[in-house]
Design a protein around this motif. Structure first.
Motif, PDB file in Angstrom:
ATOM      1  N   GLY A 236      -0.170 -60.895 -22.726  1.00 16.97           N
ATOM      2  CA  GLY A 236      -0.162 -60.788 -24.390  1.00 16.97           C
ATOM      3  C   GLY A 236      -0.951 -60.377 -25.196  1.00 16.97           C
ATOM      4  N   ASN A 237      -0.119 -60.003 -26.636  1.00 16.07           N
ATOM      5  CA  ASN A 237      -0.883 -59.659 -27.351  1.00 16.07           C
ATOM      6  C   ASN A 237      -2.281 -60.713 -27.733  1.00 16.07           C
ATOM      7  OD1 ASN A 237      -2.424 -57.965 -29.706  1.00 16.07           O
ATOM      8  ND2 ASN A 237      -0.552 -57.982 -30.858  1.00 16.07           N
ATOM      9  N   PRO A 238      -3.453 -60.793 -27.523  1.00  9.72           N
ATOM     10  CA  PRO A 238      -4.460 -61.411 -28.361  1.00  9.72           C
ATOM     11  C   PRO A 238      -4.947 -61.144 -29.543  1.00  9.72           C
ATOM     12  CG  PRO A 238      -5.863 -59.055 -27.447  1.00  9.72           C
ATOM     13  CD  PRO A 238      -4.274 -59.309 -27.493  1.00  9.72           C
ATOM     14  N   PHE A 239      -4.399 -60.214 -30.164  1.00  9.40           N
ATOM     15  CA  PHE A 239      -4.368 -60.369 -32.003  1.00  9.40           C
ATOM     16  C   PHE A 239      -2.492 -60.591 -32.586  1.00  9.40           C
ATOM     17  CE2 PHE A 239      -7.851 -58.059 -30.299  1.00  9.40           C
ATOM     18  CZ  PHE A 239      -9.402 -58.199 -31.156  1.00  9.40           C
ATOM     19  N   TYR A 240      -3.189 -60.963 -33.589  1.00  9.67           N
ATOM     20  CA  TYR A 240      -1.726 -61.107 -34.425  1.00  9.67           C
ATOM     21  C   TYR A 240      -1.816 -61.108 -35.681  1.00  9.67           C
ATOM     22  CZ  TYR A 240      -2.176 -66.477 -35.805  1.00  9.67           C
ATOM     23  OH  TYR A 240      -2.389 -67.664 -35.911  1.00  9.67           O
ATOM     24  N   LEU A 241      -1.073 -61.124 -36.458  1.00 11.96           N
ATOM     25  CA  LEU A 241      -0.984 -60.689 -38.306  1.00 11.96           C
ATOM     26  C   LEU A 241       0.039 -61.722 -37.803  1.00 11.96           C
ATOM     27  CD1 LEU A 241      -1.190 -56.561 -38.828  1.00 11.96           C
ATOM     28  CD2 LEU A 241      -2.959 -57.648 -38.260  1.00 11.96           C
ATOM     29  N   GLN A 242      -0.506 -62.453 -39.782  1.00 19.49           N
ATOM     30  CA  GLN A 242      -0.010 -63.236 -40.082  1.00 19.49           C
ATOM     31  C   GLN A 242      -0.105 -63.365 -41.711  1.00 19.49           C
ATOM     32  OE1 GLN A 242      -0.376 -67.678 -40.144  1.00 19.49           O
ATOM     33  NE2 GLN A 242       1.127 -67.380 -38.343  1.00 19.49           N
ATOM     34  N   LYS A 243       1.750 -63.170 -42.587  1.00 17.25           N
ATOM     35  CA  LYS A 243       1.421 -63.007 -43.891  1.00 17.25           C
ATOM     36  C   LYS A 243       0.796 -64.602 -44.187  1.00 17.25           C
ATOM     37  CE  LYS A 243       5.506 -59.826 -44.462  1.00 17.25           C
ATOM     38  NZ  LYS A 243       6.677 -59.986 -44.750  1.00 17.25           N
ATOM     39  N   ARG A 244      -0.074 -64.854 -45.448  1.00 17.53           N
ATOM     40  CA  ARG A 244      -0.477 -65.627 -45.876  1.00 17.53           C
ATOM     41  C   ARG A 244      -0.570 -65.210 -47.143  1.00 17.53           C
ATOM     42  NH1 ARG A 244      -3.806 -69.097 -42.580  1.00 17.53           N
ATOM     43  NH2 ARG A 244      -2.853 -68.763 -40.514  1.00 17.53           N
ATOM     44  N   LEU A 245      -0.842 -66.397 -48.196  1.00 15.25           N
ATOM     45  CA  LEU A 245      -1.011 -66.797 -49.586  1.00 15.25           C
ATOM     46  C   LEU A 245      -2.373 -66.451 -49.995  1.00 15.25           C
ATOM     47  CD1 LEU A 245       2.430 -68.595 -50.747  1.00 15.25           C
ATOM     48  CD2 LEU A 245       2.536 -65.992 -50.566  1.00 15.25           C
TER      49      LEU A 245
ATOM     50  N   ILE B 212      -0.694 -64.473 -54.312  1.00 15.81           N
ATOM     51  CA  ILE B 212      -0.302 -63.076 -53.504  1.00 15.81           C
ATOM     52  C   ILE B 212      -0.037 -62.055 -52.471  1.00 15.81           C
ATOM     53  CG2 ILE B 212      -1.080 -60.238 -53.751  1.00 15.81           C
ATOM     54  CD1 ILE B 212      -1.772 -61.103 -56.464  1.00 15.81           C
ATOM     55  N   GLU B 213       0.430 -62.643 -51.658  1.00 19.88           N
ATOM     56  CA  GLU B 213       1.154 -62.048 -49.746  1.00 19.88           C
ATOM     57  C   GLU B 213       0.090 -61.167 -49.504  1.00 19.88           C
ATOM     58  OE1 GLU B 213       4.693 -64.128 -47.111  1.00 19.88           O
ATOM     59  OE2 GLU B 213       4.676 -61.282 -47.904  1.00 19.88           O
ATOM     60  N   PHE B 214      -0.826 -61.591 -48.005  1.00 19.69           N
ATOM     61  CA  PHE B 214      -1.104 -60.456 -47.734  1.00 19.69           C
ATOM     62  C   PHE B 214      -1.292 -60.644 -45.918  1.00 19.69           C
ATOM     63  CE2 PHE B 214      -4.849 -63.806 -47.965  1.00 19.69           C
ATOM     64  CZ  PHE B 214      -5.562 -63.230 -47.204  1.00 19.69           C
ATOM     65  N   LYS B 215      -1.764 -59.774 -45.336  1.00 20.87           N
ATOM     66  CA  LYS B 215      -1.284 -60.248 -43.761  1.00 20.87           C
ATOM     67  C   LYS B 215      -2.843 -60.360 -43.218  1.00 20.87           C
ATOM     68  CE  LYS B 215       2.677 -57.148 -42.273  1.00 20.87           C
ATOM     69  NZ  LYS B 215       3.245 -56.177 -41.606  1.00 20.87           N
ATOM     70  N   VAL B 216      -3.290 -62.016 -42.481  1.00 19.97           N
ATOM     71  CA  VAL B 216      -4.165 -62.645 -41.767  1.00 19.97           C
ATOM     72  C   VAL B 216      -4.415 -61.472 -40.519  1.00 19.97           C
ATOM     73  CG1 VAL B 216      -3.729 -64.401 -41.337  1.00 19.97           C
ATOM     74  CG2 VAL B 216      -5.856 -64.137 -42.114  1.00 19.97           C
ATOM     75  N   ILE B 217      -5.662 -61.548 -40.182  1.00 21.00           N
ATOM     76  CA  ILE B 217      -5.781 -61.131 -39.042  1.00 21.00           C
ATOM     77  C   ILE B 217      -6.581 -62.170 -37.859  1.00 21.00           C
ATOM     78  CG2 ILE B 217      -6.752 -59.421 -37.163  1.00 21.00           C
ATOM     79  CD1 ILE B 217      -7.334 -57.676 -40.313  1.00 21.00           C
ATOM     80  N   LYS B 218      -6.047 -62.594 -37.357  1.00 25.41           N
ATOM     81  CA  LYS B 218      -6.482 -64.047 -36.290  1.00 25.41           C
ATOM     82  C   LYS B 218      -6.156 -63.575 -34.415  1.00 25.41           C
ATOM     83  CE  LYS B 218      -6.209 -67.882 -37.259  1.00 25.41           C
ATOM     84  NZ  LYS B 218      -6.018 -69.545 -37.451  1.00 25.41           N
ATOM     85  N   LEU B 219      -7.120 -63.872 -33.909  1.00 26.14           N
ATOM     86  CA  LEU B 219      -7.842 -63.865 -32.278  1.00 26.14           C
ATOM     87  C   LEU B 219      -6.297 -65.668 -32.258  1.00 26.14           C
ATOM     88  CD1 LEU B 219     -10.612 -63.552 -31.072  1.00 26.14           C
ATOM     89  CD2 LEU B 219      -8.854 -61.882 -31.134  1.00 26.14           C
ATOM     90  N   ARG B 220      -5.003 -64.932 -31.143  1.00 28.60           N
ATOM     91  CA  ARG B 220      -4.323 -65.960 -30.790  1.00 28.60           C
ATOM     92  C   ARG B 220      -4.902 -66.879 -30.419  1.00 28.60           C
ATOM     93  NH1 ARG B 220      -1.153 -66.064 -25.855  1.00 28.60           N
ATOM     94  NH2 ARG B 220      -1.731 -63.863 -25.742  1.00 28.60           N
TER      95      ARG B 220
END
Length: 213
Positions: free
Chosen positions: A60-69, A74-82
């Motif tokens: 599956g996708n080894p990366f994921y974007l997740q909304k954080r505060l 203020i909300e933004f999308k954080v980039i992480k390795l799964r």
């Protein structure tokens, strides 16, 4: 015991050192830009090798974007390795604990060494985050913890960080209360000297895995 703020002694008039003048703010942003660019050079091959390991163990996708505060909520999308299975949240969002069976074998390693956070150097470069600061949390957890811990939103009075006082002294599996105590201590006492100490300890954890709980 790590230096931290005692939540029981806090009240509405408790003041934090969350104000930065123009010069210190500019210097911190300049440091963030320079360090994120420099950091992306060695981080890129590490991330590429890690993505392959993640995909081999858990397709599956080894990366994921997740909304954080972030700063001021203020909300933004954080980039992480799964680091978890793809179906980790089939039953909804859940706070990760010490023996969380959703975490893969590769996931345990990259969490211990903080490799899963390396893609967030891009978030730092974009200005969503700083190198040093409280870790950004998801809105669902901030809302939940704020009901039980009145001062929890104070963590968002400064820009969130790639690493921070709570990360190098507590790790992933500490309680929300412990996280807040450590983060508020950082906000109250933050300085260039403290940031450099956190950064050096983080580098040691990434290289050796030692010092992470």
């Amino acid at each position: 015991m790590e230096e931290r703020i005692d939540l029981m002694k806090m009240n509405d008039s408790y003041r934090l050192n969350n104000q930065e003048n123009g010069l210190s703010s500019t210097l911190k942003r300049g440091f963030d830009i320079v360090f994120s660019i420099i950091g992306l050079v060695p981080a890129t091959p590490i991330v590429l090798v890690t993505t392959l390991a993640i995909m081999v163990e858990s397709p599956g996708n080894p990366f994921y974007l997740q909304k954080r505060l972030g700063l001021l909520g203020i909300e933004f999308k954080v980039i992480k390795l799964r680091s978890m299975r793809l179906d980790a949240e089939k039953n909804g969002a859940k706070w990760a604990d010490k023996n969380d069976d959703r975490i893969t074998k590769v996931g345990h390693f990259i969490r211990k060494t903080r490799i899963d956070e390396l893609p967030q150097l891009i978030n730092v470069l974009k200005g969503d985050m700083s190198i040093i600061g409280p870790r950004p949390e998801r809105k669902v957890f901030v809302d939940e913890f704020s009901k039980e811990i009145p001062n929890f939103p104070k963590r968002m009075e400064v820009k969130p960080g790639l690493t921070g006082w709570a990360q190098v002294n507590g790790g992933y599996d500490i309680s929300p209360e412990e996280k807040l105590e450590l983060d508020l201590y950082y906000i109250k006492n933050k300085s260039l000297k403290m940031d450099l100490a956190i950064l050096l300890k983080t580098v040691g954890i990434v290289l050796t895995g030692e010092g992470a709980r």
